[in-house]
Write a protein that holds these residues in place. Structure first.
Motif, PDB file in Angstrom:
ATOM      1  N   SER A 125       0.813  -1.218   0.000  1.00 22.58           N
ATOM      2  CA  SER A 125       0.000   0.000   0.000  1.00 22.58           C
ATOM      3  C   SER A 125       0.844   1.265   0.000  1.00 22.58           C
ATOM      4  O   SER A 125       1.828   1.374   0.728  1.00 22.58           O
ATOM      5  CB  SER A 125      -0.910   0.011   1.228  1.00 22.58           C
ATOM      6  OG  SER A 125      -1.553   1.257   1.359  1.00 22.58           O
ATOM      7  N   TRP A 126       0.411   2.258  -0.801  1.00 23.91           N
ATOM      8  CA  TRP A 126       1.066   3.559  -0.858  1.00 23.91           C
ATOM      9  C   TRP A 126       1.093   4.219   0.515  1.00 23.91           C
ATOM     10  O   TRP A 126       1.947   5.052   0.780  1.00 23.91           O
ATOM     11  CB  TRP A 126       0.339   4.447  -1.855  1.00 23.91           C
ATOM     12  CG  TRP A 126       0.910   5.824  -1.956  1.00 23.91           C
ATOM     13  CD1 TRP A 126       0.400   6.961  -1.405  1.00 23.91           C
ATOM     14  CD2 TRP A 126       2.108   6.211  -2.617  1.00 23.91           C
ATOM     15  NE1 TRP A 126       1.195   8.036  -1.711  1.00 23.91           N
ATOM     16  CE2 TRP A 126       2.261   7.603  -2.454  1.00 23.91           C
ATOM     17  CE3 TRP A 126       3.079   5.520  -3.344  1.00 23.91           C
ATOM     18  CZ2 TRP A 126       3.329   8.308  -2.976  1.00 23.91           C
ATOM     19  CZ3 TRP A 126       4.132   6.236  -3.869  1.00 23.91           C
ATOM     20  CH2 TRP A 126       4.252   7.602  -3.688  1.00 23.91           C
ATOM     21  N   GLY A 127       0.195   3.865   1.392  1.00 22.57           N
ATOM     22  CA  GLY A 127       0.183   4.441   2.732  1.00 22.57           C
ATOM     23  C   GLY A 127       1.493   4.257   3.469  1.00 22.57           C
ATOM     24  O   GLY A 127       1.827   5.021   4.368  1.00 22.57           O
ATOM     25  N   ASN A 128       2.271   3.264   3.075  1.00 27.94           N
ATOM     26  CA  ASN A 128       3.581   2.986   3.676  1.00 27.94           C
ATOM     27  C   ASN A 128       4.721   3.317   2.721  1.00 27.94           C
ATOM     28  O   ASN A 128       5.806   2.761   2.837  1.00 27.94           O
ATOM     29  CB  ASN A 128       3.674   1.510   4.069  1.00 27.94           C
ATOM     30  CG  ASN A 128       2.666   1.128   5.108  1.00 27.94           C
ATOM     31  OD1 ASN A 128       2.395   1.886   6.026  1.00 27.94           O
ATOM     32  ND2 ASN A 128       2.084  -0.055   4.962  1.00 27.94           N
ATOM     33  N   VAL A 129       4.503   4.217   1.761  1.00 25.38           N
ATOM     34  CA  VAL A 129       5.464   4.421   0.685  1.00 25.38           C
ATOM     35  C   VAL A 129       6.827   4.896   1.173  1.00 25.38           C
ATOM     36  O   VAL A 129       7.853   4.465   0.638  1.00 25.38           O
ATOM     37  CB  VAL A 129       4.907   5.363  -0.394  1.00 25.38           C
ATOM     38  CG1 VAL A 129       4.845   6.796   0.093  1.00 25.38           C
ATOM     39  CG2 VAL A 129       5.753   5.249  -1.654  1.00 25.38           C
ATOM     40  N   VAL A 130       6.867   5.748   2.166  1.00 27.61           N
ATOM     41  CA  VAL A 130       8.168   6.227   2.646  1.00 27.61           C
ATOM     42  C   VAL A 130       8.977   5.050   3.177  1.00 27.61           C
ATOM     43  O   VAL A 130      10.157   4.885   2.836  1.00 27.61           O
ATOM     44  CB  VAL A 130       8.004   7.332   3.710  1.00 27.61           C
ATOM     45  CG1 VAL A 130       9.342   7.680   4.337  1.00 27.61           C
ATOM     46  CG2 VAL A 130       7.375   8.571   3.093  1.00 27.61           C
ATOM     47  N   LYS A 131       8.346   4.197   3.965  1.00 30.06           N
ATOM     48  CA  LYS A 131       9.028   3.019   4.512  1.00 30.06           C
ATOM     49  C   LYS A 131       9.400   2.043   3.385  1.00 30.06           C
ATOM     50  O   LYS A 131      10.516   1.526   3.350  1.00 30.06           O
ATOM     51  CB  LYS A 131       8.133   2.328   5.535  1.00 30.06           C
ATOM     52  CG  LYS A 131       8.765   1.100   6.143  1.00 30.06           C
ATOM     53  CD  LYS A 131       7.838   0.438   7.148  1.00 30.06           C
ATOM     54  CE  LYS A 131       8.526  -0.799   7.698  1.00 30.06           C
ATOM     55  NZ  LYS A 131       7.638  -1.664   8.428  1.00 30.06           N
ATOM     56  N   ILE A 132       8.463   1.809   2.474  1.00 29.09           N
ATOM     57  CA  ILE A 132       8.717   0.868   1.372  1.00 29.09           C
ATOM     58  C   ILE A 132       9.903   1.328   0.529  1.00 29.09           C
ATOM     59  O   ILE A 132      10.826   0.557   0.258  1.00 29.09           O
ATOM     60  CB  ILE A 132       7.453   0.714   0.495  1.00 29.09           C
ATOM     61  CG1 ILE A 132       6.350   0.012   1.264  1.00 29.09           C
ATOM     62  CG2 ILE A 132       7.777  -0.035  -0.800  1.00 29.09           C
ATOM     63  CD1 ILE A 132       4.987   0.102   0.597  1.00 29.09           C
ATOM     64  N   LEU A 133       9.894   2.586   0.102  1.00 28.42           N
ATOM     65  CA  LEU A 133      10.981   3.081  -0.747  1.00 28.42           C
ATOM     66  C   LEU A 133      12.301   3.165  -0.002  1.00 28.42           C
ATOM     67  O   LEU A 133      13.354   2.836  -0.566  1.00 28.42           O
ATOM     68  CB  LEU A 133      10.614   4.441  -1.340  1.00 28.42           C
ATOM     69  CG  LEU A 133       9.544   4.413  -2.422  1.00 28.42           C
ATOM     70  CD1 LEU A 133       9.213   5.824  -2.878  1.00 28.42           C
ATOM     71  CD2 LEU A 133       9.952   3.554  -3.593  1.00 28.42           C
ATOM     72  N   THR A 134      12.259   3.567   1.258  1.00 25.35           N
ATOM     73  CA  THR A 134      13.491   3.638   2.048  1.00 25.35           C
ATOM     74  C   THR A 134      14.125   2.265   2.164  1.00 25.35           C
ATOM     75  O   THR A 134      15.328   2.095   1.907  1.00 25.35           O
ATOM     76  CB  THR A 134      13.203   4.224   3.447  1.00 25.35           C
ATOM     77  OG1 THR A 134      12.676   5.550   3.292  1.00 25.35           O
ATOM     78  CG2 THR A 134      14.455   4.272   4.295  1.00 25.35           C
TER      79      THR A 134
END
Length: 149
Positions: A104-113
């Protein structure tokens, strides 16, 4: 709020392995990885939305209907698919592709990091569809450490 999407989207609503065998998609992923290696890219982010789904659909068979999807590709493993909604949007994406890592995009900062950190120091990431990734200025705020979130 009820809304009607103003265009008819083309593309697959589900993945049919008889029409698009897993081997064909695997070959496309190998071709993308060969290009990554040739160009010295450690990672590849492929963005597609309902107006411009081509590269994303070619790589993953995902053709977004209402919003967008991003695929994160590395030298190994299956791509990570990032969708704009919550888990309610996962089944809609899951039927279009054999790839199962949907987030989910809702966790995008964590996912991309985590994704970029996993690529290692000095990683080079190519982005396809960057111009279409403009943030919604009404609902975003500038964060100096992460850009628009």
């Amino acid at each position: 709020m009820n809304s009607l999407h103003p265009v008819v989207n083309l593309g697959s609503f589900y993945w049919n392995p008889e029409l698009l065998p897993r081997d064909e998609l695997a070959g496309r992923l190998r071709a993308a990885r060969a290009l990554m290696k040739q160009r010295g890219w450690t990672g590849l982010l492929v963005f597609g939305d309902c107006a411009e789904p081509g590269a994303l659909a070619w790589l993953t068979n995902v053709c977004p209907r209402m919003r967008w999807t991003a695929a994160l590709v590395t030298a190994q493993g299956e791509p990570i698919l990032v969708v704009p909604g919550a888990v309610r949007d996962f089944p809609m994406t899951a039927v279009m592709t054999p790839y199962t890592d949907i987030r989910s995009w809702g966790n995008v900062v964590k996912i991309l990091t985590e994704w970029v950190q996993g690529l290692g120091a000095g990683a080079t990431v190519a982005v396809h569809g960057f111009a279409r990734m403009a943030p919604d200025r009404k609902s975003t705020r500038l964060n100096s450490s992460h850009g628009y979130i």
